[in-house]
Every structure is written in structure tokens, then in C-alpha cells.
Design a protein around this motif. Structure first.
Motif, PDB file in Angstrom:
ATOM      1  N   TYR A  45      -4.060   2.821  -4.934  1.00 52.91           N
ATOM      2  CA  TYR A  45      -3.606   2.754  -3.544  1.00 52.91           C
ATOM      3  C   TYR A  45      -2.473   1.751  -3.355  1.00 52.91           C
ATOM      4  CZ  TYR A  45      -8.283   4.712  -3.381  1.00 52.91           C
ATOM      5  OH  TYR A  45      -9.406   5.463  -3.630  1.00 52.91           O
ATOM      6  N   LEU A 104      -5.685   5.334   4.865  1.00 55.15           N
ATOM      7  CA  LEU A 104      -6.446   5.342   3.622  1.00 55.15           C
ATOM      8  C   LEU A 104      -7.835   5.913   3.848  1.00 55.15           C
ATOM      9  CD1 LEU A 104      -5.639   1.797   2.189  1.00 55.15           C
ATOM     10  CD2 LEU A 104      -4.827   3.975   1.280  1.00 55.15           C
ATOM     11  N   SER A 125       0.843  -1.192   0.000  1.00 53.82           N
ATOM     12  CA  SER A 125       0.000   0.000   0.000  1.00 53.82           C
ATOM     13  C   SER A 125       0.879   1.243   0.000  1.00 53.82           C
ATOM     14  CB  SER A 125      -0.941   0.002   1.206  1.00 53.82           C
ATOM     15  OG  SER A 125      -0.211   0.061   2.415  1.00 53.82           O
ATOM     16  N   THR A 126       0.352   2.302  -0.556  1.00 53.81           N
ATOM     17  CA  THR A 126       1.121   3.539  -0.653  1.00 53.81           C
ATOM     18  C   THR A 126       1.313   4.203   0.704  1.00 53.81           C
ATOM     19  OG1 THR A 126      -0.931   4.702  -1.184  1.00 53.81           O
ATOM     20  CG2 THR A 126       0.426   3.966  -3.035  1.00 53.81           C
ATOM     21  N   ALA A 164     -11.315   3.447   0.043  1.00 55.49           N
ATOM     22  CA  ALA A 164     -10.146   2.681  -0.379  1.00 55.49           C
ATOM     23  C   ALA A 164      -9.870   1.529   0.584  1.00 55.49           C
ATOM     24  CB  ALA A 164      -8.938   3.597  -0.464  1.00 55.49           C
ATOM     25  N   ARG A 165      -9.999   1.798   1.868  1.00 58.29           N
ATOM     26  CA  ARG A 165      -9.746   0.738   2.851  1.00 58.29           C
ATOM     27  C   ARG A 165     -10.774  -0.376   2.722  1.00 58.29           C
ATOM     28  NH1 ARG A 165      -8.265   1.866   9.216  1.00 58.29           N
ATOM     29  NH2 ARG A 165      -7.679  -0.282   9.713  1.00 58.29           N
TER      30      ARG A 165
END
Length: 284
Positions: free
Chosen positions: A271, A180, A173-174, A184-185
Motif C-alpha cells: 500500500y 484503502l 500511500s498509493t 490495510a487502513r
């Protein structure tokens, strides 16, 4: 912290079901890794991209012919055979899945590479090797399955000789998952759970270098290779989106977990970053 134990049932679910084994054997030609596409190359040449990613690994290891190398999470041994055949390395692969090891041994014998590759059961959090036994080590997209990444990195450090080299390739993950945005999560966490990617909950693009340093390594490079991996993501999504929809609607989706992953990963692509970390165990 991680789960602190090996999720063997989860890994068997990811790699051992008939649909997944068919996918890896027939579609991915026994490989379990993504691909590397240079600017200007066609994204549709998926097998070429896989071979190019293996070449990236060999160049980053930068070891002389005959060097002893550990493949941590060897799968069917595709990468180990590439390192032996193209770079002249002596590769020992470990894996926790018996069918992976059987495939690796059979395919290496068929390729006449069983003299330069060896495969055995091994959890890379508790490696069955002496201190300083290897000149190099690598994880080709397997550290994501680690239940305790700091411990795994410490084991890599232990089994490398002073001056030994480590290369880690794979997605992350970024940012930390708890940073997040909720949407996104909600997309990413179920994917990590389904794919038994415990390690991806612990490390991310912002802290893996720090974890390597804490394990005693000197980080030589932390390369954000996402642009080289993105064409493979685009191609597999285009190839398999419709087949997955058919299987999801009319079949048993649980039998095709890895086909699902190639499609659903595309939804979280903004992401996820793909990195190549190269580190060295100090000689001093």
C-alpha cells in the motif's frame, strides 16, 4: 487538512529516544533515509544503497557547482554533506530538533565541510529566508512529517529563485487513506501516528503532483521509484525482524520506535509507493 501545528513532541519521540538514536548512529551511519538499489545489485549492501539514493538526488537537482540549496529537514546532515562533497553545492540545512543540528554541525566540521554546509533551526512551513534565496531545494523523506504540505510547498516555492529546482523523495500511500481496504487502513494508520507522519495523511501518489502545481511549480517528473526502494525494505526486514521480536517481547518497545518501523513497514508494503518528484519554479 493537517494538524496546523508542529508536532515537536512527536518528532522527538520518533528521533530522540536512545534506541532510535543508537539505531541511526550505529546502523544507519547517521543517515535517516532509505536506499536505492539498481537491478542486478545485491539488496544486502544497505549503505551503498543509501549513497546511491543521495546520488539520485544530486542528479535530479542538476545544479552547477556553487549553487545554493536548501535541505528541508536535514537531520544529521548526511545528505547535505553528500551534496556538498559530490556535487559541489552550497547547502543550508534546517531542522526542528536541536540534537540533529548539533550532530550535523559536528560531523560537517569533522569532514571539513563546514565551509560548504550550514545548519540552523527552521520549520519548513515558515522558513527564515528571503524570497528567491536558493537555486534548489529538497526534502529527503521529510515531507511525510509536514502538518500542512501545501503550505510547505508554497514556502519552497517562495525561497527558490525563478528557474529554481525542487526534488522531493519519499514514501506515500498509493491511494487516499479513506480509499484503502479496512485491513490495510488498520495496518497503515497506526504506523503513521506512531511515526508522526502527518503529511502522509494528506498527500499520496495520486495528488502530490497536483499539490506541486497548485503551489506554482511545473512538475518535470513524478517517478515511481518503488522497484528501486523495495530491495532495501526486504533487506532491513530480514535483518531486523528477529531482533525486533526479542525487544518487543522482553524489552521496552517504545525505546526502539525506529527499529519497529523498519519491520512493521514491511507489512504495509503493498500500500506504499516511493516517489521522486522533480519540479521547477517557472522563470516567467
Amino acid at each position: 487538512m493537517g494538524a496546523q501545528q508542529l508536532d515537536l513532541a512527536g518528532l522527538r519521540r520518533v528521533y530522540g529516544r536512545p534506541g532510535s538514536r543508537w539505531f541511526y548512529t550505529r546502523v544507519a551511519r547517521n543517515a535517516r533515509h532509505w536506499g536505492w538499489t539498481e537491478p542486478g545489485q545485491s539488496k544486502w549492501r544497505l549503505w551503498r544503497a543509501q549513497r546511491q539514493l543521495e546520488d539520485v538526488l544530486g542528479r535530479k537537482l542538476a545544479l552547477p557547482t556553487g549553487a545554493r540549496v536548501l535541505d528541508a529537514g536535514c537531520g544529521a546532515g548526511v545528505v547535505a554533506r553528500a551534496m556538498a562533497a559530490r556535487f559541489g553545492l552550497e547547502v543550508t540545512g534546517v531542522d526542528v530538533l536541536d540534537f540533529h543540528l548539533a550532530e550535523a554541525r559536528r560531523l560537517s566540521a569533522r569532514a571539513a565541510l563546514d565551509g560548504r554546509t550550514a545548519f540552523g533551526w527552521g520549520d519548513f512551513h515558515r522558513l527564515p529566508f528571503a524570497d528567491g534565496e536558493f537555486d534548489g531545494a529538497y526534502s529527503m523523506e521529510t515531507l511525510v512529517h509536514s502538518y500542512d504540505p501545501p503550505r510547505a510547498l508554497a514556502e519552497f516555492h517562495r525561497v527558490l529563485r525563478p528557474g529554481g529546482r525542487l526534488v522531493l523523495l519519499g514514501p506515500m500511500s498509493t491511494v487516499p487513506l479513506d480509499e484503502l481496504e479496512p485491513r490495510a487502513r488498520a495496518l497503515l494508520e497506526p504506523y503513521l501516528d506512531a511515526m508522526a507522519m502527518t503529511g502522509a495523511r494528506i498527500y499520496h501518489a495520486g495528488n502530490l503532483s497536483d499539490l506541486l502545481t497548485a503551489a506554482g511549480f511545473e512538475v518535470e517528473e513524478a517517478l515511481d521509484a518503488t522497484p528501486y526502494y523495495t530491495p532495501t525494505s526486504e533487506a532491513v526486514y530480514a535483518y531486523f525482524r528477529l531482533p525486533w521480536e526479542v525487544l518487543r517481547r522482553f524489552g521496552d518497545p517504545a525505546k526502539w520506535l525506529n527499529l519497529r518501523s523498519t519491520v512493521e513497514m514491511y507489512a504495509v508494503r503493498e500500500y506504499v509507493a516511493w516517489y521522486v518528484h522533480t519540479a521547477v519554479k517557472p522563470s516567467r
